[in-house]
Design a protein around this motif. Structure first.
Motif, short mmCIF file in Angstrom:
data_model
loop_
_atom_site.label_atom_id
_atom_site.label_comp_id
_atom_site.label_asym_id
_atom_site.label_seq_id
_atom_site.Cartn_x
_atom_site.Cartn_y
_atom_site.Cartn_z
N VAL A 12 -7.94 2.29 -4.17
CA VAL A 12 -8.40 1.22 -3.29
C VAL A 12 -9.90 1.01 -3.49
O VAL A 12 -10.68 1.97 -3.48
CB VAL A 12 -8.13 1.59 -1.81
CG1 VAL A 12 -8.76 0.57 -0.88
CG2 VAL A 12 -6.64 1.71 -1.56
N VAL A 46 -6.60 -3.84 -4.31
CA VAL A 46 -5.58 -2.93 -4.83
C VAL A 46 -4.82 -3.67 -5.93
O VAL A 46 -4.25 -4.74 -5.68
CB VAL A 46 -4.58 -2.48 -3.73
CG1 VAL A 46 -3.58 -1.49 -4.29
CG2 VAL A 46 -5.32 -1.88 -2.54
N ASP A 90 -2.22 5.12 -4.37
CA ASP A 90 -2.85 3.88 -4.85
C ASP A 90 -4.37 4.01 -4.79
O ASP A 90 -4.92 4.60 -3.86
CB ASP A 90 -2.43 2.69 -3.97
CG ASP A 90 -1.03 2.21 -4.26
OD1 ASP A 90 -0.44 2.67 -5.24
OD2 ASP A 90 -0.52 1.37 -3.48
N LEU A 100 0.84 -1.20 0.00
CA LEU A 100 0.00 0.00 0.00
C LEU A 100 0.87 1.25 0.00
O LEU A 100 1.73 1.42 0.86
CB LEU A 100 -0.92 -0.01 1.22
CG LEU A 100 -1.88 -1.21 1.30
CD1 LEU A 100 -2.61 -1.24 2.63
CD2 LEU A 100 -2.88 -1.16 0.14
#
Length: 229
Positions: free
Chosen positions: A190, A205, A188, A184
């Motif tokens: 999600v 992800v 990113d 993570l």
């Protein structure tokens, strides 16, 4: 509902229920009357409360049974939403609408779109499918909840179905290291796959599913993914 339509439905109710010689007709008619005066979607518990407010002391099981009969005879329809609660709404002949459901407060918005209806028929025909009926439920966040929403929130507070962007990794060095070890990173995207509000939640992800405890999820600060223009 227009007054003429209301009158017609009451007349049909009388005819059908008397025709089948259902017991306790007057009490069932009182339930029908109270139901017709409601707007939107109601649960059986809300109908029981409504009738109590009208000083009609009817057995709760009798009220639930009458609602079932109203569905059976086509005066009401029973809806099952993701909340798990069973709700009843008026069923008007020749009319159809779909629903938008707020994942935050549970508000239900009814909408009609002729173009969408026509498109569904076209899609069915392309697949050689004769469409009889359909039900569409769109889940999101209503305007009122969006107006109260924080721009930045911990992942633990994000509802199921959200697509978000990681804005910040909070907590001490060990917590940040654990999050980064899971792959993570800031920026990113999600997808919130499951989040019941307690216990673990699952996110997606880069086509991977990641299970997070609530403590760690609170340290992952996210924001709404900006819309493409």
């Amino acid at each position: 509902m227009p007054q003429t339509l209301h009158k017609q439905e009451k007349e049909q109710f009388c005819k059908l229920f008397k025709q089948d010689q259902l017991t306790d007709f007057e009490d069932r008619f009182a339930v029908m009357e109270a139901f017709m005066q409601t707007d939107g979607h109601v649960s059986s518990a809300q109908m029981i409360e409504r009738l109590n407010e009208l000083n009609l002391q009817l057995d709760p099981e009798f009220i639930r049974d009458t609602l079932k009969l109203m569905c059976q005879y086509g005066f009401a329809s029973k809806q099952h939403f993701d909340s798990g609660e069973i709700l009843y709404e008026h069923l008007h002949l020749g009319q159809h609408h779909d629903h938008m459901v707020c994942a935050k407060c549970g508000a239900i918005v009814e909408f009609e779109d002729p173009q969408l209806e026509a498109l569904q028929v076209q899609v069915a025909e392309r697949h050689g499918f004769h469409l009889l009926q359909h039900k569409m439920e769109m889940y999101g966040i209503c305007a009122q909840c969006m107006s109260r929403r924080r721009k930045l929130l911990p992942l633990s507070d994000a509802p199921k179905g959200e697509r978000l962007v990681i804005a910040r990794l909070d907590g001490g060095p060990m917590a940040r290291a654990r999050l980064m070890a899971m792959g993570l990173r800031m920026g990113d995207e999600v997808d919130v796959i499951t989040n019941s509000g307690q216990g673990q939640l699952v996110i997606g992800v880069d086509y991977k599913r990641i299970v997070l405890g609530r403590g760690l999820a609170r340290k992952l600060m996210v924001q709404v993914k900006p819309c493409n223009k």
